[in-house]
Design an enzyme around this catalytic site. Structure first.
Site, PDB file in Angstrom:
ATOM      1  N   HIS A   1       0.814  -1.214   0.000  1.00 17.18           N
ATOM      2  CA  HIS A   1       0.000   0.000   0.000  1.00 17.18           C
ATOM      3  C   HIS A   1       0.846   1.261   0.000  1.00 17.18           C
ATOM      4  CE1 HIS A   1      -3.200  -2.855   0.829  1.00 17.18           C
ATOM      5  NE2 HIS A   1      -3.881  -2.008   0.083  1.00 17.18           N
TER       6      HIS A   1
ATOM      7  N   GLU B   1     -11.498 -10.541  -5.020  1.00 19.15           N
ATOM      8  CA  GLU B   1     -10.059 -10.516  -4.762  1.00 19.15           C
ATOM      9  C   GLU B   1      -9.589 -11.769  -4.034  1.00 19.15           C
ATOM     10  OE1 GLU B   1      -9.075  -6.987  -2.516  1.00 19.15           O
ATOM     11  OE2 GLU B   1     -10.799  -7.202  -1.210  1.00 19.15           O
TER      12      GLU B   1
ATOM     13  N   ASP C   1      -4.758  -8.432  -4.425  1.00 16.27           N
ATOM     14  CA  ASP C   1      -4.985  -9.552  -3.512  1.00 16.27           C
ATOM     15  C   ASP C   1      -5.281 -10.844  -4.273  1.00 16.27           C
ATOM     16  OD1 ASP C   1      -4.526  -8.647  -0.899  1.00 16.27           O
ATOM     17  OD2 ASP C   1      -6.308  -7.397  -1.020  1.00 16.27           O
TER      18      ASP C   1
ATOM     19  N   CYS D   1      -9.960  -2.951 -10.350  1.00 14.65           N
ATOM     20  CA  CYS D   1      -9.431  -1.789  -9.621  1.00 14.65           C
ATOM     21  C   CYS D   1      -8.071  -2.072  -9.006  1.00 14.65           C
ATOM     22  CB  CYS D   1     -10.421  -1.321  -8.558  1.00 14.65           C
ATOM     23  SG  CYS D   1     -10.684  -2.552  -7.277  1.00 14.65           S
TER      24      CYS D   1
HETATM   25  C1  PEP Z   1      -6.691  -5.242  -4.594  1.00 13.13           C
HETATM   26  O1  PEP Z   1      -6.509  -6.105  -3.736  1.00 13.13           O
HETATM   27  O2  PEP Z   1      -6.398  -5.389  -5.796  1.00 13.13           O
HETATM   28  C2  PEP Z   1      -7.257  -3.929  -4.207  1.00 13.13           C
HETATM   29  C3  PEP Z   1      -7.614  -3.056  -5.125  1.00 13.13           C
HETATM   30  O3  PEP Z   1      -7.351  -3.640  -2.884  1.00 13.13           O
HETATM   31  P1  PEP Z   1      -6.062  -3.263  -1.984  1.00 13.13           P
HETATM   32  O4  PEP Z   1      -4.879  -3.072  -2.899  1.00 13.13           O
HETATM   33  O5  PEP Z   1      -6.375  -2.026  -1.243  1.00 13.13           O
HETATM   34  O6  PEP Z   1      -5.926  -4.462  -1.110  1.00 13.13           O
HETATM   35 MG    MG Z   2      -7.376  -5.876  -1.782  1.00 10.83          MG
END
Ligand code: PEP
Ligand code: MG
Length: 537
Positions: free
Chosen positions: A187, A428, A452, A499
């Site tokens: 992140h 995910e 994920d 996303c």
């Molecule tokens: C993902 O897991 O692709 C996602 C968009 O959520 P995050 O990256 O915040 O876990």
């Molecule tokens: Mg995620």
């Protein structure tokens, strides 16, 4: 010149001086104070310095995240004026403790006292008193995070950064992040991308004191950090940086153009954001909407949960800014690398496979319903949609929908105005992708979280830099699950987007369009490049 290689998280070039960002651990030893008067003076100076820091943090937060979020620093400043707290510390110093030990002992005692109170608000002050005590101890011992002293923006060189640290930084002072640890789908890397800063993670470098203040180049095209380069290399890199900036400027000619392939296939290009301010970058980049508002970033870098009112204001601000364009708010996805101490989550052996996201929300209805109420109240100010993270079963969705109905009814009974809100889920986990045929019948849309989905499909922790090589985001298994999800969604007549970070991988845009993906949600920095790629297909 020293050349170090790392993993680039965003194309681009940064040229500037290095600022070493090193966290030192405070030593709260109980060595007795040698001179009580001096110790009292040291303590008073540290309190004054802490107040200056808090005032600066308040101003910074006011500019970058708004008044509601900034208030916490004001509250901390007021706590540092509490005579009872200050006198208790002074009494311990007079009793022979050194200043840091006295602050530590008093902080712990006040924190326990607050934690035992019945009133929820006072309970939450328990973490605050520890936080302000920690700040004073850091000043007394010279420990803690180094602040960025430079007036001009710098290249920040750090061992590693947590999402909370990254989010608390003054973006106007940073040209690029370079970290020794970390992975490209962490992140922190996602935040660097959303801040549009060319950055490197997993960089083979040492944090030598002598690097501090040295001229350097971060080459996000080749994943390189050049420390103290000779003038000819520096000039060449500055030229390259300016060419890249001009090229990006050229893409601005695509503002207002459609995201349509040459044979007429339309794809929505939306954006990922982490706070209300980010919506400005979405508008500047001409994003068609917000495909992922990572609401948990509102919960990080602070000492207590944002209240319903604070959340409502943030969601409303984004919805108003987006003027009717869709805003998909993802409910709290806390846990794993995104930690908030005040939620008192126990340390886990396998945090990525652990207690996170919707699992926590469903166990803590107050936390979940507060957020849902804030979103539904804000929904009257634009086009809101909600999506739920980490889903693995049909039962979860049914239970979530039951909770949502309860919140809607409560608000409707009070005649609170609300808009129409689409409900979707993130795909995910391999489980969700594999039963997407059944899940599709329950929701309005799917949004595939490839970050994920990749880690769970390949059994490779996205935080573990040693696994970057095997963490192949183009792995057939991952692509197969994406294709299957799109097909199952379409069979039930719902739209399907992506996303995760893979949405911005231009080498896969054709594949995604062929699969029939309806929406790609990316960092604002990628919108126009992606539009160009779609229009050329
Ligand atoms: C993902 O897991 O692709 C996602 C968009 O959520 P995050 O990256 O915040 O876990
Ligand atoms: Mg995620």
């Amino acid at each position: 010149m020293v050349k170090c290689t790392g993993k680039s998280v965003l194309k681009g070039i940064a040229v500037g001086r290095i600022c070493l960002y090193r966290k030192k651990v405070a030593d709260v030893s109980h060595a007795p104070a040698e001179n009580v008067e001096k110790e009292l003076e040291r303590f008073d100076l540290a309190v004054g310095r802490a107040k200056e820091q808090l005032a600066a943090l308040y101003e910074n937060a006011l500019k970058s995240v708004g008044e509601e979020e900034a208030m916490i620093f004001d509250v901390h400043s007021m706590m540092l004026e509490d005579e009872g707290y200050l006198e208790d510390i002074r009494a311990l110093i007079q009793d022979g403790r050194n200043a840091q030990a006295a602050v530590h002992e008093t902080g712990q005692q006040y924190s326990r006292m607050f934690a035992e109170m019945d009133d929820e608000y006072m309970k939450a002050r328990s973490a605050d008193v520890l936080d302000i005590s920690g700040r004073v101890i850091d000043i007394l011992t010279g420990a803690g995070e180094m602040s960025i002293q430079s007036q001009t923006p710098v290249i920040l060189l750090a061992d590693d950064l947590t999402p909370s640290e990254t989010i608390s930084m003054d973006k106007s002072k940073i040209l690029a992040f370079v970290t020794v640890h970390g992975s490209a789908s962490s992140h922190t890397a996602i935040l660097a991308r959303s801040m549009n800063l060319p950055s490197l993670v997993n960089t083979q470098t040492e944090l030598l004191e002598e690097y501090h203040g040295k001229m350097a180049v971060v080459d996000g095209f080749h994943g390189e950090l050049l420390i103290d380069p000779p003038q000819d290399i520096l000039d060449a890199m500055i030229l390259k940086r300016d060419q890249w900036t001009a090229e990006r400027e050229g893409l601005r000619g695509l503002i207002g153009a459609d995201n349509v392939t040459r044979d007429g296939r339309r794809v929505n290009v939306y954006c990922n954001i982490g706070n209300a301010q980010d919506a400005d970058s979405v508008l500047a980049a001409d994003g068609g909407g917000i495909g992922l508002f990572r609401s948990e970033f509102l919960f990080l870098g602070r000492d207590s949960c944002p209240s319903e009112e604070e959340q409502f204001e943030s969601y409303k601000k984004v919805l108003e800014k987006m003027q009717g364009k869709k805003v998909i708010i993802r409910t709290l996805d806390i846990g794993a690398d995104k930690k908030a101490d005040y939620l008192d989550l126990e340390p886990e052996e396998n945090p990525a496979l652990g207690y996170r996201a919707i699992r926590i929300c469903m166990d803590r209805p107050e936390l979940f319903c507060t957020q849902l109420r804030a979103i539904y109240r804000a929904s009257a100010f634009g086009t809101a949609a909600i999506m739920f993270p980490m889903i693995i079963s049909l039962e979860e969705i049914r239970e979530i929908k039951r909770i949502v109905e309860g919140v809607k009814k409560e608000l409707a009974d009070k005649q609170v105005p609300m808009g129409e809100v689409e409900l979707g889920i993130m795909i995910e986990t391999p489980a969700a992708a594999l039963i997407s045929d059944e899940l599709a019948g329950e929701v309005d849309f799917f949004s595939i979280g490839t970050n994920d989905l990749t880690q769970y499909t390949l059994a490779a922790d996205r935080q573990n830099q040693k696994l970057e090589k095997i963490c192949d985001t183009h792995h057939k298994a991952v692509l197969k699950l994406i294709g299957m999800t799109v097909e199952n969604g379409h069979k039930k007549g719902i739209w399907v987007g992506i996303c995760g970070e893979l949405a911005a991988d231009l080498s896969l845009t054709r594949t995604f369009v062929d699969m029939g993906v309806d929406e790609l949600s990316v960092s604002p920095a990628y919108v126009l490049e992606l539009r160009k790629t779609i229009r050329e297909l």
